[in-house]
Motif scaffolding. Structure first.
Motif, PDB file in Angstrom:
ATOM      1  N   GLU A 243      38.962  30.524  77.811  1.00 31.10           N
ATOM      2  CA  GLU A 243      39.961  31.589  77.682  1.00 31.10           C
ATOM      3  C   GLU A 243      40.110  32.014  76.223  1.00 31.10           C
ATOM      4  O   GLU A 243      40.206  33.208  75.911  1.00 31.10           O
ATOM      5  N   ALA A 244      40.123  31.045  75.331  1.00 35.97           N
ATOM      6  CA  ALA A 244      40.208  31.365  73.900  1.00 35.97           C
ATOM      7  C   ALA A 244      38.952  32.089  73.440  1.00 35.97           C
ATOM      8  O   ALA A 244      39.014  32.999  72.596  1.00 35.97           O
ATOM      9  N   LEU A 245      37.806  31.716  74.016  1.00 37.94           N
ATOM     10  CA  LEU A 245      36.550  32.378  73.667  1.00 37.94           C
ATOM     11  C   LEU A 245      36.571  33.840  74.078  1.00 37.94           C
ATOM     12  O   LEU A 245      36.159  34.719  73.311  1.00 37.94           O
ATOM     13  N   VAL A 246      37.070  34.126  75.271  1.00 39.23           N
ATOM     14  CA  VAL A 246      37.141  35.511  75.762  1.00 39.23           C
ATOM     15  C   VAL A 246      38.025  36.354  74.852  1.00 39.23           C
ATOM     16  O   VAL A 246      37.745  37.530  74.591  1.00 39.23           O
ATOM     17  N   GLU A 247      39.092  35.769  74.335  1.00 36.86           N
ATOM     18  CA  GLU A 247      39.986  36.491  73.424  1.00 36.86           C
ATOM     19  C   GLU A 247      39.319  36.748  72.079  1.00 36.86           C
ATOM     20  O   GLU A 247      39.589  37.743  71.414  1.00 36.86           O
ATOM     21  N   LEU A 248      38.433  35.825  71.675  1.00 33.48           N
ATOM     22  CA  LEU A 248      37.813  35.919  70.348  1.00 33.48           C
ATOM     23  C   LEU A 248      36.654  36.916  70.313  1.00 33.48           C
ATOM     24  O   LEU A 248      36.461  37.612  69.310  1.00 33.48           O
ATOM     25  N   LEU A 249      35.890  37.017  71.386  1.00 32.72           N
ATOM     26  CA  LEU A 249      34.651  37.798  71.393  1.00 32.72           C
ATOM     27  C   LEU A 249      34.817  39.272  71.020  1.00 32.72           C
ATOM     28  O   LEU A 249      33.963  39.823  70.312  1.00 32.72           O
ATOM     29  N   PRO A 250      35.882  39.978  71.469  1.00 35.75           N
ATOM     30  CA  PRO A 250      35.987  41.399  71.113  1.00 35.75           C
ATOM     31  C   PRO A 250      36.060  41.670  69.615  1.00 35.75           C
ATOM     32  O   PRO A 250      35.766  42.771  69.154  1.00 35.75           O
ATOM     33  N   GLY A 251      36.431  40.666  68.831  1.00 31.81           N
ATOM     34  CA  GLY A 251      36.546  40.860  67.383  1.00 31.81           C
ATOM     35  C   GLY A 251      35.245  40.712  66.634  1.00 31.81           C
ATOM     36  O   GLY A 251      35.200  40.937  65.416  1.00 31.81           O
ATOM     37  N   HIS A 252      34.150  40.318  67.318  1.00 33.64           N
ATOM     38  CA  HIS A 252      32.857  40.110  66.655  1.00 33.64           C
ATOM     39  C   HIS A 252      32.458  41.343  65.841  1.00 33.64           C
ATOM     40  O   HIS A 252      32.601  42.464  66.315  1.00 33.64           O
ATOM     41  N   PRO A 253      31.996  41.215  64.575  1.00 27.74           N
ATOM     42  CA  PRO A 253      31.602  39.973  63.898  1.00 27.74           C
ATOM     43  C   PRO A 253      32.706  39.314  63.078  1.00 27.74           C
ATOM     44  O   PRO A 253      32.430  38.445  62.274  1.00 27.74           O
ATOM     45  N   TYR A 254      33.948  39.785  63.242  1.00 25.35           N
ATOM     46  CA  TYR A 254      35.035  39.248  62.430  1.00 25.35           C
ATOM     47  C   TYR A 254      35.749  38.116  63.159  1.00 25.35           C
ATOM     48  O   TYR A 254      35.848  38.106  64.389  1.00 25.35           O
ATOM     49  N   LEU A 255      36.255  37.178  62.382  1.00 22.24           N
ATOM     50  CA  LEU A 255      37.059  36.084  62.913  1.00 22.24           C
ATOM     51  C   LEU A 255      38.499  36.263  62.448  1.00 22.24           C
ATOM     52  O   LEU A 255      38.742  36.715  61.318  1.00 22.24           O
ATOM     53  N   ASP A 287      27.604  33.119  61.125  1.00 16.93           N
ATOM     54  CA  ASP A 287      26.504  33.425  62.051  1.00 16.93           C
ATOM     55  C   ASP A 287      26.270  32.258  63.008  1.00 16.93           C
ATOM     56  O   ASP A 287      26.112  32.451  64.222  1.00 16.93           O
ATOM     57  N   GLY A 288      26.232  31.040  62.453  1.00 17.78           N
ATOM     58  CA  GLY A 288      26.027  29.861  63.290  1.00 17.78           C
ATOM     59  C   GLY A 288      27.158  29.669  64.283  1.00 17.78           C
ATOM     60  O   GLY A 288      26.929  29.317  65.449  1.00 17.78           O
ATOM     61  N   PHE A 289      28.373  29.908  63.839  1.00 18.73           N
ATOM     62  CA  PHE A 289      29.554  29.787  64.694  1.00 18.73           C
ATOM     63  C   PHE A 289      29.472  30.774  65.856  1.00 18.73           C
ATOM     64  O   PHE A 289      29.618  30.410  67.027  1.00 18.73           O
ATOM     65  N   TRP A 290      29.207  32.046  65.528  1.00 20.20           N
ATOM     66  CA  TRP A 290      29.145  33.090  66.557  1.00 20.20           C
ATOM     67  C   TRP A 290      27.960  32.881  67.499  1.00 20.20           C
ATOM     68  O   TRP A 290      28.085  33.082  68.718  1.00 20.20           O
ATOM     69  N   GLU A 291      26.827  32.524  66.955  1.00 23.49           N
ATOM     70  CA  GLU A 291      25.630  32.372  67.793  1.00 23.49           C
ATOM     71  C   GLU A 291      25.839  31.320  68.876  1.00 23.49           C
ATOM     72  O   GLU A 291      25.435  31.499  70.024  1.00 23.49           O
ATOM     73  N   HIS A 292      26.479  30.217  68.503  1.00 24.09           N
ATOM     74  CA  HIS A 292      26.737  29.189  69.503  1.00 24.09           C
ATOM     75  C   HIS A 292      27.713  29.692  70.563  1.00 24.09           C
ATOM     76  O   HIS A 292      27.492  29.476  71.769  1.00 24.09           O
ATOM     77  N   LEU A 293      28.787  30.360  70.127  1.00 27.97           N
ATOM     78  CA  LEU A 293      29.769  30.836  71.093  1.00 27.97           C
ATOM     79  C   LEU A 293      29.176  31.849  72.063  1.00 27.97           C
ATOM     80  O   LEU A 293      29.453  31.828  73.267  1.00 27.97           O
ATOM     81  N   GLN A 294      28.320  32.729  71.540  1.00 29.29           N
ATOM     82  CA  GLN A 294      27.733  33.763  72.394  1.00 29.29           C
ATOM     83  C   GLN A 294      26.760  33.192  73.414  1.00 29.29           C
ATOM     84  O   GLN A 294      26.599  33.750  74.504  1.00 29.29           O
ATOM     85  N   THR A 295      26.156  32.064  73.108  1.00 30.82           N
ATOM     86  CA  THR A 295      25.252  31.440  74.095  1.00 30.82           C
ATOM     87  C   THR A 295      26.036  30.800  75.217  1.00 30.82           C
ATOM     88  O   THR A 295      25.481  30.534  76.289  1.00 30.82           O
ATOM     89  N   GLN A 296      27.324  30.562  74.993  1.00 30.17           N
ATOM     90  CA  GLN A 296      28.143  29.901  76.004  1.00 30.17           C
ATOM     91  C   GLN A 296      28.915  30.887  76.879  1.00 30.17           C
ATOM     92  O   GLN A 296      29.616  30.478  77.804  1.00 30.17           O
ATOM     93  N   TYR A 297      28.814  32.184  76.550  1.00 36.79           N
ATOM     94  CA  TYR A 297      29.613  33.182  77.287  1.00 36.79           C
ATOM     95  C   TYR A 297      28.867  33.669  78.506  1.00 36.79           C
ATOM     96  O   TYR A 297      27.707  34.015  78.429  1.00 36.79           O
TER      97      TYR A 297
END
Length: 297
Positions: A243-255, A287-297
């Motif tokens: 659920e937290a991941l779904v909230e975070l993804l729309p902000g890519h590439p910003y955290l 980049d490493g942080f986002w790449e891992h999260l995107q593989t899990q979505y």
């Protein structure tokens, strides 16, 4: 006569139809905002607030982290608006970028604009650059809102110019330990104002003499830092869930600022190396942080 009235009525109907179409198109056009940063004001005010000095030589500013925090804050304030870009105004000898300014210029969605720096290290020409950009963007309807970080009274004309073309100007300031660090005439002219406090700036300003990690430590490679970013992402996902991941993804590439700061601190602990001011390594970490999260979505 009846034919003339009929023709007039038809023209009126046609005009109303065109106006309705135009209004419908305007309603569909998203609002756009931009952030304008007077770096001279930012360094002086943030340095004074966090480290007790305005001397740039005595502290480090994590400009990349701070810019992302400002973008994140603007995303919250201008919720139904998109970012055009961040304009970063600073001074430099003969308008030649320093290495720090070059690193900032390479950041996504950031435009560095340089005035001159005189023998007394005073900025010259920065206010006129801000006015020129604000007025031009407002005149061409490129922005509807401008967040201005500065404090000089000379910026009043820039605010008035933008407002004259219908843009709203919002003054963002930095908490002053004593008194004010923004001119009253500037405060009077803007459409809104807000002040960011010590807690907001503390993660991005640090004294050079009090670093936690030794500057002489071996510099990690980008691949090393990217791997650490992925490690932290796996831990972050396990703790917070999808659920937290779904909230975070729309902000890519910003955290969000809080997530980005936690990522930085944890990565420095794992690497035993300071990433402050290391723009390329900070990007590799994200980049490493986002790449891992995107593989899990």
């Amino acid at each position: 006569m009846n034919d003339d009235l009929a023709a007039l009525s038809a023209r009126i109907d046609r005009t109303n139809e065109l106006l309705q179409r135009m209004l419908a198109e305007v309603a569909k056009t998203p609002s756009t905002h931009a952030i304008f940063v007077d770096a001279g004001y930012l360094y002086a005010a943030a340095g004074r607030l966090v480290s007790g000095t305005e001397d740039r030589r005595t502290f480090d500013l994590d400009a990349e982290g701070l810019i992302e925090a400002l973008i994140d804050k603007a995303r919250t304030i201008f919720a139904d608006s998109r970012l055009l870009r961040v304009y970063w105004y600073d001074g430099a000898r003969r308008r030649i970028h320093t290495s720090e300014q070059q690193a900032i210029a390479e950041l996504p969605d950031v435009k560095v604009r340089l005035g001159n720096l005189n023998a007394n290290n005073q900025q010259k020409g920065v206010d006129s650059l801000i006015r020129s950009d604000l007025e031009s963007l407002a005149r061409h309807r490129a922005i509807s809102d401008a967040a201005l970080i500065g404090g000089d009274e000379d910026l009043v004309s820039a605010v008035e110019a933008a407002q004259g073309y219908g843009a709203r100007v919002h003054l963002w300031g930095i908490e002053a330990p004593e008194g004010r660090n923004q001119a009253e005439p500037l405060l009077w002219e803007v459409d809104s104002q807000r002040t960011f406090d010590l807690d907001f700036f503390k993660p991005y300003v640090s004294r050079r003499a009090s670093g936690v990690y030794e500057a002489a430590a071996t510099r990690p490679t980008r691949d090393d830092v990217r791997f650490v970013g992925a490690q932290i992402a796996a831990k972050w996902l396990a703790e917070r869930g999808r659920e937290a991941l779904v909230e975070l993804l729309p902000g890519h590439p910003y955290l969000p600022g809080s997530v980005d700061q936690d990522l930085l601190v944890e990565a420095e602990g794992l690497l035993q190396y300071s990433l402050r001011g290391q723009a390329d390594l900070r990007r590799a970490l994200r980049d490493g942080f986002w790449e891992h999260l995107q593989t899990q979505y």
